[in-house]
Design an enzyme around this catalytic site. Structure first.
Site, mmCIF file in Angstrom:
data_model
loop_
_atom_site.group_PDB
_atom_site.id
_atom_site.type_symbol
_atom_site.label_atom_id
_atom_site.label_comp_id
_atom_site.label_asym_id
_atom_site.label_seq_id
_atom_site.Cartn_x
_atom_site.Cartn_y
_atom_site.Cartn_z
ATOM 1 N N ASP A 93 13.711 -52.076 173.190
ATOM 2 C CA ASP A 93 13.539 -53.302 172.405
ATOM 3 C C ASP A 93 13.775 -54.525 173.282
ATOM 4 O O ASP A 93 14.543 -54.464 174.232
ATOM 5 C CB ASP A 93 14.572 -53.375 171.268
ATOM 6 C CG ASP A 93 14.209 -52.498 170.099
ATOM 7 O OD1 ASP A 93 13.036 -52.137 169.971
ATOM 8 O OD2 ASP A 93 15.120 -52.161 169.322
ATOM 9 N N TYR A 95 15.660 -58.032 174.133
ATOM 10 C CA TYR A 95 16.977 -58.572 173.800
ATOM 11 C C TYR A 95 16.850 -59.399 172.515
ATOM 12 O O TYR A 95 15.859 -60.098 172.301
ATOM 13 C CB TYR A 95 17.494 -59.454 174.926
ATOM 14 C CG TYR A 95 17.722 -58.737 176.237
ATOM 15 C CD1 TYR A 95 18.586 -57.656 176.329
ATOM 16 C CD2 TYR A 95 17.074 -59.161 177.395
ATOM 17 C CE1 TYR A 95 18.811 -57.017 177.539
ATOM 18 C CE2 TYR A 95 17.289 -58.525 178.617
ATOM 19 C CZ TYR A 95 18.153 -57.451 178.680
ATOM 20 O OH TYR A 95 18.371 -56.812 179.875
ATOM 21 N N PHE A 106 14.288 -55.539 180.228
ATOM 22 C CA PHE A 106 15.533 -55.717 180.990
ATOM 23 C C PHE A 106 15.675 -57.098 181.613
ATOM 24 O O PHE A 106 16.732 -57.434 182.148
ATOM 25 C CB PHE A 106 15.684 -54.641 182.081
ATOM 26 C CG PHE A 106 15.801 -53.243 181.558
ATOM 27 C CD1 PHE A 106 16.949 -52.827 180.910
ATOM 28 C CD2 PHE A 106 14.747 -52.342 181.687
ATOM 29 C CE1 PHE A 106 17.061 -51.537 180.410
ATOM 30 C CE2 PHE A 106 14.838 -51.051 181.196
ATOM 31 C CZ PHE A 106 15.998 -50.648 180.546
ATOM 32 N N HIS A 215 20.438 -43.819 180.753
ATOM 33 C CA HIS A 215 20.157 -45.249 180.624
ATOM 34 C C HIS A 215 21.188 -46.068 181.401
ATOM 35 O O HIS A 215 22.343 -45.640 181.560
ATOM 36 C CB HIS A 215 20.204 -45.619 179.133
ATOM 37 C CG HIS A 215 19.624 -46.949 178.800
ATOM 38 N ND1 HIS A 215 20.353 -48.122 178.885
ATOM 39 C CD2 HIS A 215 18.389 -47.301 178.381
ATOM 40 C CE1 HIS A 215 19.582 -49.134 178.528
ATOM 41 N NE2 HIS A 215 18.388 -48.677 178.226
#
Length: 248
Positions: A93, A95, A106, A215
């Site tokens: 998703d 931020y 990211f 992750h």
């Protein structure tokens, strides 16, 4: 069926066809996406799910605060044309806090503090390649070198993580990955976390390099993200296939 019913059916079909064309034109006029992707995904724009998705997203932006800014929804595609993709990094998703999302997974804009996952990514880049930890979290410098920074879901409501999941974005990004996996060769797919790994499970490992690990989130980074050497492995593969490595 009598002639009156037949005539009504023909008129209705013509109406539906016209409506579909209108939807398609509206989407093309309001979606800002780089030309090569516009052509490559031509079979996607008028699919029912994408028409519904476009209507939903447009309504969400009208009714409340949604990230990233509308003009940056397709920033990953604008920054990295289809034939220039060398590496795909898959996020989940955008931020969901103010001023963070910029359309690249990211990534954050200049001057925005690094979110924890991005801090860990930069730490691994440094430990793996020796590159200094940058002062900016804007990853457009990677995108311009051929790194497609793709979130699975391209929009999100403010302060509501996952709020635009299961609305059609996942189908769209599945198609994006499939087009790359099936029509390009010798790409590097970097999949961090169980969600990304599952999403990329269909990619042909004989045709592409697929790198997987936990992750970079603080909850999982010490369980195998740190020390995965994905950045150097990606560059080794690119060099092997005659491609310019990424300046991480």
């Amino acid at each position: 069926m009598n002639w009156l019913e037949f005539g009504a059916k023909v008129v209705n079909n013509l109406y539906l066809c016209k409506k579909s064309i209108i939807h398609f034109l509206i989407i093309i006029m309001t979606v800002r996406i780089e030309d090569s992707w516009l052509r490559e995904l031509a079979d996607v724009w008028d699919k029912d799910y994408f028409v519904r998705l476009t209507q939903f997203v447009r309504q969400e932006y009208r009714n409340g605060q949604v990230f990233p800014p509308g003009k940056q929804i397709f920033a990953a595609f604008d920054a990295t044309p289809f034939n220039e993709v060398k590496v795909v990094i898959l996020g989940q998703d955008p931020y969901h806090d103010v001023g963070q999302a910029n359309g690249l997974c990211f990534s954050v804009n200049d001057g925005v503090p690094f979110p924890p996952s991005l801090q860990n990514i930069f730490k691994e880049v440094h430990d793996d390649t020796g590159a200094p930890i940058p002062t900016s979290g804007d990853l457009s410098r990677w995108a311009r070198q051929g790194v497609l920074l793709l979130n699975s879901t391209l929009t999100v409501q403010a302060h509501r993580a996952g709020s635009h999941q299961n609305r059609g974005w996942e189908l769209f990004t599945d198609e994006v990955i499939a087009h790359l996996a099936n029509q390009r060769e010798n790409l590097v797919f970097i999949l961090w976390g169980s969600y990304a790994i599952k999403k990329g499970a269909f990619i042909n490992r004989m045709r592409h390099l697929v790198l997987t690990s936990p992750h970079p989130s603080p909850l999982s980074a010490y369980r195998g993200f740190f020390g995965n050497h994905h950045f150097s492995l990606a560059n080794d593969y690119l060099r092997k296939h005659g491609k310019q490595p990424i300046a991480w």
